[in-house]
Write a protein that holds these residues in place. Structure first.
Motif, mmCIF file in Angstrom:
data_model
loop_
_atom_site.group_PDB
_atom_site.id
_atom_site.type_symbol
_atom_site.label_atom_id
_atom_site.label_comp_id
_atom_site.label_asym_id
_atom_site.label_seq_id
_atom_site.Cartn_x
_atom_site.Cartn_y
_atom_site.Cartn_z
ATOM 1 N N LEU A 11 38.358 56.447 37.943
ATOM 2 C CA LEU A 11 38.487 56.853 36.572
ATOM 3 C C LEU A 11 37.232 56.519 35.775
ATOM 4 C CD1 LEU A 11 42.430 56.377 35.867
ATOM 5 C CD2 LEU A 11 41.154 58.488 35.852
ATOM 6 N N PHE A 19 36.541 65.568 35.886
ATOM 7 C CA PHE A 19 37.724 65.577 35.079
ATOM 8 C C PHE A 19 37.911 66.690 34.116
ATOM 9 C CE2 PHE A 19 36.684 61.070 36.123
ATOM 10 C CZ PHE A 19 37.949 60.705 36.727
ATOM 11 N N SER A 79 39.568 68.190 30.526
ATOM 12 C CA SER A 79 40.978 67.480 30.456
ATOM 13 C C SER A 79 40.998 66.603 29.272
ATOM 14 C CB SER A 79 41.586 67.053 31.569
ATOM 15 O OG SER A 79 40.704 65.994 31.962
ATOM 16 N N LEU A 136 41.417 63.225 29.690
ATOM 17 C CA LEU A 136 40.867 62.600 30.274
ATOM 18 C C LEU A 136 39.413 62.212 29.747
ATOM 19 C CD1 LEU A 136 42.553 62.191 33.796
ATOM 20 C CD2 LEU A 136 42.995 60.992 32.029
ATOM 21 N N ARG A 137 38.821 63.518 29.609
ATOM 22 C CA ARG A 137 37.267 63.524 29.311
ATOM 23 C C ARG A 137 37.112 63.527 27.827
ATOM 24 N NH1 ARG A 137 32.751 65.925 31.788
ATOM 25 N NH2 ARG A 137 30.932 64.689 30.669
ATOM 26 N N GLU A 138 38.029 63.489 27.084
ATOM 27 C CA GLU A 138 37.921 63.347 25.571
ATOM 28 C C GLU A 138 37.113 61.990 25.344
ATOM 29 O OE1 GLU A 138 38.650 65.466 23.030
ATOM 30 O OE2 GLU A 138 38.803 66.851 24.647
ATOM 31 N N ASP A 165 35.240 57.714 27.345
ATOM 32 C CA ASP A 165 36.094 58.585 27.552
ATOM 33 C C ASP A 165 37.496 58.030 27.511
ATOM 34 O OD1 ASP A 165 33.947 60.418 27.595
ATOM 35 O OD2 ASP A 165 34.268 60.851 29.559
ATOM 36 N N VAL A 166 38.418 58.926 27.326
ATOM 37 C CA VAL A 166 39.985 58.562 27.719
ATOM 38 C C VAL A 166 40.361 58.023 28.915
ATOM 39 C CG1 VAL A 166 42.416 59.251 27.379
ATOM 40 C CG2 VAL A 166 40.867 59.794 25.688
ATOM 41 N N ARG A 167 39.678 58.522 29.898
ATOM 42 C CA ARG A 167 39.622 58.094 31.344
ATOM 43 C C ARG A 167 39.456 56.570 31.635
ATOM 44 N NH1 ARG A 167 34.519 58.905 34.436
ATOM 45 N NH2 ARG A 167 33.090 59.524 32.848
ATOM 46 N N LEU A 206 42.345 54.498 30.496
ATOM 47 C CA LEU A 206 43.618 54.512 31.686
ATOM 48 C C LEU A 206 42.977 53.642 32.786
ATOM 49 C CD1 LEU A 206 46.146 55.629 32.346
ATOM 50 C CD2 LEU A 206 44.830 57.744 33.368
ATOM 51 N N GLY A 207 41.915 53.797 33.271
ATOM 52 C CA GLY A 207 41.408 52.895 34.176
ATOM 53 C C GLY A 207 41.660 51.273 33.831
#
Length: 196
Positions: A55, A63, A66, A68-70, A147-149, A152-153
């Protein structure tokens, strides 16, 4: 632009320094006496870390377009510099903690032969400073990615280390008993305790 690229290149360089230091220091460790089963280790720790690394470090193209890419942070020199400084702080803490732990270190939850309870250096304030350091490195890396991903990571890394540290605490309590219980009362787990 050149400074931005240099800062972005610093990120893998810091991870490379971390990995090289860990590999060099991993030689000549004490033998394990008690260890968590490999499947448990894989499912609770290594698999989540692998997902988090994909991530955070995976190419953005993976990604697509999506959520996640924001972007959650702008891609600016200041943001990159802050991310690199957070990573550097984590790397310094990781090396200090690893050096302090010496031959008692293990990548897995285990009790070593002649295991010693280390309570000095960074271990005087937190019981798991290597986890603190790695979380800082992942946070710094996430800041650079932006990125948002990456958020999350970091959350996955944090959760993985929280689970691993609880299991490690059980091992240490069973090995050291009351001295470890007292040590727990005066220190933080992954983050320093603000109030005692």
């Amino acid at each position: 632009m050149a400074l931005d690229n240099a800062l972005k290149l610093t990120v893998p360089a810091l991870w490379l320094v971390f990995c090289a230091y860990w590999w060099i220091r991993s030689r000549n460790q004490k033998s394990a006496r008690v260890a968590e089963p490999w499947l448990t280790r894989f499912l609770r720790h290594w698999l989540p870390l692998g997902v988090a690394i994909v991530l955070i470090a995976g190419p953005g193209d993976w990604f697509g377009h999506s959520l996640l890419r924001e972007q959650f942070l702008p891609h600016t020199t200041l943001v990159y510099a802050i991310g690199v400084l957070v990573m550097l702080a984590g790397l310094i803490l990781a090396i200090w903690a690893r050096r302090t732990l010496g031959r008692n270190w293990s990548a897995n939850v285990q009790i070593k032969q002649d295991h010693e309870l280390v309570t000095d250096g960074p271990y005087a304030t937190v019981r798991h400073p290597i986890y603190t350091a790695l979380i800082l490195m992942f946070i710094g890396n996430a800041i650079v990615v932006g990125d948002v991903r990456a958020i999350l990571g970091v959350l996955i890394v944090w959760a993985s280390f929280a689970v691993k540290s609880r299991r490690e605490e059980q091992f240490m309590l069973s090995e050291f008993g009351e001295p470890y219980a007292q040590y727990r009362q005066r220190t933080g787990g992954i983050w320093p305790r603000l109030f005692h």
